[in-house]
Design a protein around this motif. Sequence first.
Motif, short mmCIF file in Angstrom:
data_model
loop_
_atom_site.label_atom_id
_atom_site.label_comp_id
_atom_site.label_asym_id
_atom_site.label_seq_id
_atom_site.Cartn_x
_atom_site.Cartn_y
_atom_site.Cartn_z
N THR A 55 0.82 -1.21 0.00
CA THR A 55 0.00 0.00 0.00
C THR A 55 0.86 1.26 0.00
OG1 THR A 55 -1.76 -1.12 1.22
CG2 THR A 55 -1.80 1.29 1.22
N ASN A 56 1.87 1.30 0.88
CA ASN A 56 2.68 2.50 1.06
C ASN A 56 4.16 2.20 0.86
OD1 ASN A 56 0.31 3.95 1.94
ND2 ASN A 56 0.55 2.93 3.93
N LEU A 57 4.93 3.26 0.56
CA LEU A 57 6.38 3.18 0.47
C LEU A 57 6.99 3.98 1.60
CD1 LEU A 57 7.03 3.53 -3.35
CD2 LEU A 57 8.15 1.83 -1.91
N TYR A 58 7.94 3.38 2.33
CA TYR A 58 8.59 4.04 3.46
C TYR A 58 10.10 3.91 3.31
CZ TYR A 58 4.13 2.42 5.60
OH TYR A 58 2.82 2.10 5.86
N ASP A 59 10.83 4.72 4.10
CA ASP A 59 12.24 4.40 4.28
C ASP A 59 12.32 3.18 5.17
OD1 ASP A 59 13.08 5.56 7.25
OD2 ASP A 59 11.49 6.71 6.30
N ALA A 99 17.58 9.99 5.26
CA ALA A 99 16.38 10.30 4.50
C ALA A 99 15.18 9.69 5.21
CB ALA A 99 16.47 9.76 3.07
N ASP A 100 14.14 10.48 5.34
CA ASP A 100 12.88 10.03 5.92
C ASP A 100 11.82 10.11 4.82
OD1 ASP A 100 11.12 9.11 7.79
OD2 ASP A 100 10.94 11.00 8.90
N VAL A 101 11.15 9.00 4.52
CA VAL A 101 10.29 8.91 3.34
C VAL A 101 8.94 8.30 3.70
CG1 VAL A 101 10.04 7.89 1.04
CG2 VAL A 101 12.30 8.64 1.84
N PHE A 102 7.89 8.85 3.09
CA PHE A 102 6.57 8.22 3.16
C PHE A 102 5.76 8.62 1.93
CE2 PHE A 102 2.02 8.58 4.62
CZ PHE A 102 1.75 7.23 4.55
N PHE A 103 5.45 7.65 1.07
CA PHE A 103 4.55 7.82 -0.07
C PHE A 103 3.36 6.90 0.16
CE2 PHE A 103 8.80 8.14 -2.44
CZ PHE A 103 8.92 9.49 -2.15
N LYS A 104 2.18 7.47 0.27
CA LYS A 104 1.03 6.64 0.61
C LYS A 104 0.18 6.28 -0.60
CE LYS A 104 -2.25 10.33 1.80
NZ LYS A 104 -3.08 10.90 2.88
N ASN A 105 -0.59 5.22 -0.43
CA ASN A 105 -1.56 4.76 -1.43
C ASN A 105 -0.94 4.47 -2.79
OD1 ASN A 105 -3.62 5.02 0.49
ND2 ASN A 105 -4.06 7.13 -0.12
#
Length: 252
Positions: A55-59, A99-105
Amino acid sequence: MSANNFGFTHFARRLLAVAALIAAFVFGSLANERAASASTIRIDFTNLNLLYDGTNLYDFTNPNTTRSGSTADASSLASMNFFLDGNLVGTQSVPDIFADVFFKNVLNIPTTPIPVTVTSGGNGNAFGIDLLSTAGTELALNLGSVNVTYASPAPGINITFDSGSASSLFSQNLPFGLVADPSQPIVFSFSSTSLSNVTSLAGFLTGFSSSGTGTITMTALPEPGSYALALGGLLALAVIATRKAKARPAIV
């Protein structure tokens, strides 16, 4: 009012009108020059580790969904190189950068052998990617919908984003004297040919881990020196003209 004072006041008004026209022309010319010759900031970073959960992309280190500004919630990067118009101006390296990452949906990425691009549901202004150092947050971007392209059977992932809006730049404190123009578009890209723990169900990815490289491209904020120089010239012109007007002999 004496004739001399009247003449001086009339001259001063004419001077202000002329100065206003000159200012409009000069600053308009500078604005056009800025648009035509704006410098470009590019940040290249390596060893960005991402985790996809279907569902989501994170670091990879800490899959948090909110911006914290803490290195404890971010993944360590190997290096960050900073360029201005293609010229290297500085480098940062492990263990001081993150790096801090969050791409949702990011939904329904197919596992077809032909690369297919999927557009995420969008982060809005919640979170995107932050570049941090031990000194604090250097760049925080609110990334909206990102494009994710997956290639199989040789697993590879590409993520791209082009802001086209000023809202993408949440905050900045870039090193090496660099300052990005918040009114200009920002482009982010990430690519990886090193995917592991790839899982799928019914033809769609349900998870993977990746390690790759990324690039952020921005427009540099112009130096204020040219504007200050133009303003100083206008002020000098006004002072000289005023002194000449005061030196005129009185009109009887």
